[in-house]
Design an enzyme around this catalytic site. Sequence first.
Site, PDB file in Angstrom:
ATOM      1  N   GLY A 137     -15.320  -9.067  19.536  1.00 31.46           N
ATOM      2  CA  GLY A 137     -14.997  -7.708  19.112  1.00 31.46           C
ATOM      3  C   GLY A 137     -15.207  -7.427  17.642  1.00 31.46           C
ATOM      4  N   ASN A 182     -20.515  -6.184  24.345  1.00 32.65           N
ATOM      5  CA  ASN A 182     -19.533  -5.229  24.862  1.00 32.65           C
ATOM      6  C   ASN A 182     -19.076  -4.280  23.754  1.00 32.65           C
ATOM      7  OD1 ASN A 182     -16.738  -5.502  27.186  1.00 32.65           O
ATOM      8  ND2 ASN A 182     -17.276  -3.786  25.920  1.00 32.65           N
ATOM      9  N   THR A 183     -18.385  -4.850  22.749  1.00 28.32           N
ATOM     10  CA  THR A 183     -17.781  -3.995  21.722  1.00 28.32           C
ATOM     11  C   THR A 183     -18.827  -3.193  20.944  1.00 28.32           C
ATOM     12  OG1 THR A 183     -15.953  -5.535  21.535  1.00 28.32           O
ATOM     13  CG2 THR A 183     -16.261  -4.019  19.707  1.00 28.32           C
ATOM     14  N   ALA A 232     -20.427 -12.529  22.276  1.00 27.39           N
ATOM     15  CA  ALA A 232     -19.355 -12.234  21.327  1.00 27.39           C
ATOM     16  C   ALA A 232     -19.840 -12.092  19.885  1.00 27.39           C
ATOM     17  CB  ALA A 232     -18.251 -13.292  21.360  1.00 27.39           C
ATOM     18  N   GLY A 233     -19.442 -10.993  19.294  1.00 26.11           N
ATOM     19  CA  GLY A 233     -19.695 -10.780  17.879  1.00 26.11           C
ATOM     20  C   GLY A 233     -20.985 -10.061  17.542  1.00 26.11           C
ATOM     21  N   LYS A 253     -17.475 -16.215  34.291  1.00 25.47           N
ATOM     22  CA  LYS A 253     -17.557 -16.540  32.870  1.00 25.47           C
ATOM     23  C   LYS A 253     -16.218 -17.168  32.483  1.00 25.47           C
ATOM     24  CE  LYS A 253     -17.363 -14.332  28.389  1.00 25.47           C
ATOM     25  NZ  LYS A 253     -17.457 -13.085  27.625  1.00 25.47           N
TER      26      LYS A 253
END
Lengths: 254, 65
Positions: free
Chosen positions: A156, A204-205, A182-183, A95
């Site tokens: 995040g 992830n986050t 992301a996000g 990535k």
Amino acid sequence: MQDKLILGNKEFTSRFILGSGKYDVNLIKAAIEQGGAEIITLALRRANTEQTENILDRIPEGVTLLPNTSGARNADEAVRIARLSRAMGCGDFVKVEIMHDAKYLLPDNYETVKATEILAAEGFTVLPYMYPDLNVARDLQSAGAAAVMPLAAPIGSNKGLATRDFIQILIDEIDLPIIVDAGIGRPSQACEAMEMGAAAVMANTAIATAGDVPAMAGAFRQAIEAGRTAYLTGMGRVLARGGSASDPLTGFLR
Amino acid sequence: MVVINGENAENASGLTLAQYIKNAGYNAERIVVEKNLEIICRADYDKTVISDGDSIEILNFVGGG
């Protein structure tokens, strides 16, 4: 026919790419299992001998590793990190993630195209993280990307599909898997991305900061599956005005 | 002087990479090594001697997104 996600020369049933940052390595196996993830992202960092746990010992066999190039500030650094990651002997997925802005963590699309071109030519399966711009997505396709990973919101942030309309343009115009990265902060947002026609969602986050990490991974799995099914089924129509009864308009009791 | 992961490693000079890795306590199967910006494959750890002036990175995978 089975609904497969194809990236490079690999086929996947799951459309949930799980991040492994910011939570205990002891939870990774359970998160992968409950999330049904077949791809997990990793980062490459300086090793130290005090750290006894290695993340590779926690990832079940058969899960595809997707090392990122985080820390890279330009194409050259990303290429260096990607080559080192491949030398670990865990496959050729990468990535590409290039940023030099610590406040918003936004990717540098120009450097990302350059790195993608170099790495694809070296046989990597390149999944570039990018700001959703149609022209850049076309450049990434020409450069040999296996997929395009537009951001939904800053890394995040858990803010959801802030770039919704621009991701939709990529889905409609680019003939590569579009993986929203992301996000994404909630299962409902992952579901919406999949309803839009995204090929997969990476999170992830949202999972790392949840009350129960494996359980939230499971919630994302369900949301992503629901969104995918809805997309394949074809969404019900929306009326511009007025309503439309769901019940028969005859035989009323009077 | 030898620099390993950004820090001076005074006693490393003269050792092979294999010796240094073992002495320091790294698991060779879980790291990747770069010497002076060149990747050293695991099979070459035995025959790669660390010399004065070398800059070495010893890296591993960690959690990330």
